[in-house]
Design an enzyme around this catalytic site. Structure first.
Site, PDB file in Angstrom:
ATOM      1  N   ARG A  74     -10.122 -11.606   0.425  1.00  0.00           N
ATOM      2  CA  ARG A  74     -11.377 -12.584  -0.266  1.00  0.00           C
ATOM      3  C   ARG A  74     -10.974 -14.214  -0.655  1.00  0.00           C
ATOM      4  O   ARG A  74     -11.290 -14.608  -0.474  1.00  0.00           O
ATOM      5  CB  ARG A  74     -11.383 -11.976  -1.659  1.00  0.00           C
ATOM      6  CG  ARG A  74     -10.974 -11.476  -3.004  1.00  0.00           C
ATOM      7  CD  ARG A  74     -11.072 -10.973  -4.082  1.00  0.00           C
ATOM      8  NE  ARG A  74     -10.675  -9.319  -3.300  1.00  0.00           N
ATOM      9  CZ  ARG A  74     -10.912  -8.526  -4.488  1.00  0.00           C
ATOM     10  NH1 ARG A  74     -10.661  -9.000  -5.781  1.00  0.00           N
ATOM     11  NH2 ARG A  74     -11.128  -7.399  -3.445  1.00  0.00           N
ATOM     12  N   LYS A 126       0.740  -1.567  -0.171  1.00  0.00           N
ATOM     13  CA  LYS A 126      -0.214   0.108   0.196  1.00  0.00           C
ATOM     14  C   LYS A 126       1.325   0.954  -0.556  1.00  0.00           C
ATOM     15  O   LYS A 126       1.901   1.316   0.769  1.00  0.00           O
ATOM     16  CB  LYS A 126      -0.701  -0.108   0.754  1.00  0.00           C
ATOM     17  CG  LYS A 126      -1.983  -0.896   1.173  1.00  0.00           C
ATOM     18  CD  LYS A 126      -2.570  -0.855   2.566  1.00  0.00           C
ATOM     19  CE  LYS A 126      -3.698  -2.116   2.893  1.00  0.00           C
ATOM     20  NZ  LYS A 126      -4.711  -1.938   1.602  1.00  0.00           N
TER      21      LYS A 126
END
Length: 476
Positions: free
Chosen positions: A330, A257
């Site tokens: 996920r 990030k």
């Protein structure tokens, strides 16, 4: 807080809170002992207004909630009392509800008082002598016949919300995967539900390959924990399955990030929601079987971290091409959903996850994104959310989005690589691991689980979803 139901105004103590709806003609004080007239120009019950008066050594807080208050606006008004006026509170608080306050509105008030006791100062030395809220007596004067049961229930829900908030707000060097499994162990012993926790070796043995891939870069102190909790009752009405995303810190992995990483301790918000709801359900002894799967990992950067373009396995047997290591939540949810659906017969399956920035871009911070294949479940969830101001709105799961996740080399890829429909394509990925379960709902709570409010100077947890799950079951 300790609840005491009072039957007459003569029993009220030294601090009394009286809420009022807004009225153009002004308010009427309900106590004969208050021989005071208050001009409507001074206080008329207007939303967010507060008037304090003292008479005969008793402090009266008159609280305005407006003409058509929501659950959240009442909760917030009362939360300000314990959050911002704690200096007025010694050993007891009394609430006086006039007859025009409904049972739900009274619960909102109690909920707010409880949540107002929360402080972010978990590691501040200056807070060592802070108020012991557990010892405060909360007196309630109300015409509601079931007020004792209502108040006991909302206190238990509030306690679970407070635990959820703490779990999310604790720093990632404290709230590690093992911390979450230890918390769940203590809760299982206190509230009476079964527990199994799979570490790295046990998870590998049964094939939780997607779950393990995300944790490859974490050392032994932050090793993955796959939590399986079972709450069981005699003659259950239904069996609810819950899955919560437990990424205790998300660096993004090798797709690191570039902004906002300081807040990524919140990426286990779904796990905290599920664990908090499980505590509340067990504490309330709701007549439902509940199985909660909480895969907990840290997505760290290391020489062993999984790579973009890797092809990994999964518990379902499907292979997954890794396009982006920052689409890790996920992956652990995929194994969590597959494990739940394959090993248990749930009537409904719900998963909660701080999954995508796309959900935040669509709905902001006041609404979660809802994806479900069950129209009745969708309506029930939205109705429960509207009742307690934990709102959500459905987005499509159309098959036209399915091809976005097609991979040339594997059964499916974890990210389509496009800056469009991110929340929807993430949901389509998860759907592939539900084995066509007929009643599944995915809630992307990225915008609702953690954010800004007037109650802290920094972003903090909201406990979104804990009360929602309880309310859903209470409504079924």
């Amino acid at each position: 807080m300790k609840i005491k139901i009072k039957s007459a105004s003569s029993e009220l103590g030294k601090l009394v809170i009286i809420p009022f709806f807004e009225k153009s003609s002004g308010i009427v004080l309900p106590l004969n002992s208050l021989e005071t007239t208050i001009s409507k120009n001074v206080f008329s019950g207007k939303k967010d207004s507060l008037f304090i008066l003292e008479k005969s050594n008793t402090i009266y807080i008159l609280l305005g909630v407006g003409s058509e208050p929501t659950y959240n606006s009442i909760l917030t008004a009362f939360r300000r009392i314990t959050a911002k006026h704690a200096d007025l509170i010694e050993n007891e608080i009394d609430l006086y509800f006039t007859a025009d306050f409904t049972a739900t509105q009274q619960q909102a008030a109690l909920n707010g008082l409880m949540l107002g006791s929360y402080r972010l100062s978990h590691f501040k030395k200056s807070e060592t002598s802070s108020k012991d809220w557990d010892s405060i007596q909360l007196g309630i004067l109300s015409n509601e016949k079931t007020i004792e049961k209502l108040s006991e229930d909302i206190i238990k829900i509030s306690e679970a919300q407070l635990e959820c908030m703490k779990l999310v707000d604790l720093p990632p060097n404290t709230a590690t995967p093992s911390y979450l499994s230890d918390w769940t162990k203590e809760a299982s012993e206190k509230y009476g539900f079964g527990l199994e926790v799979l570490g790295r070796e046990a998870a590998a043995k049964i094939g939780l390959k997607a779950f393990l891939a995300v944790s490859q870069g974490s050392d032994i102190d932050r090793a993955p924990q796959f939590i399986i909790a079972e709450y069981r009752v005699e003659n259950p009405k239904k069996h609810l399955g819950l899955v919560g995303k437990g990424v205790t810190f998300d660096t993004g992995g090798l797709n690191i990030k570039t902004a906002g990483m300081v807040h990524m301790k919140c990426d286990m918000g779904g796990a905290a929601t599920v664990l908090g709801a499980l505590q509340a359900i067990a504490d309330l002894k709701l007549p439902y079987d509940v199985t909660a799967i909480v895969p907990c990992v840290e997505n760290a950067v290391d020489s062993l971290s999984f790579l973009p373009s890797d092809v990994i396995g999964s518990y379902s047997g499907k292979t997954i091409e890794i396009i982006d290591t920052d689409a890790e939540g996920r992956l652990i949810l995929a194994d969590g959903l597959s494990y739940l659906v394959k090993n248990y017969k749930n009537d409904h399956v719900l998963d909660f996850a701080t999954l995508t920035g796309s959900a935040v871009g669509t709905f902001g911070y006041n609404c979660a994104a809802l994806f479900t294949n069950d129209k009745v479940l969708s309506e029930n969830l939205q109705n429960a959310g509207d009742q307690i101001s934990e709102r959500m709105w459905p987005l499509p799961l159309w098959d036209s989005y399915k091809s976005e996740m097609d991979s040339e080399i594997a059964d499916i890829k974890n990210y389509n690589g496009k800056p469009v429909a991110g929340a929807i394509t993430a949901a389509k990925f998860l759907e592939a691991f539900t084995e066509n379960h007929p009643s599944w709902a995915h809630l992307d709570i990225a915008g609702t689980a953690f954010g800004d409010s007037e109650f802290a100077k920094t972003k903090h947890a909201t406990a979104y979803g804990v009360h929602l799950i309880v309310k859903l079951l209470q409504n079924l």
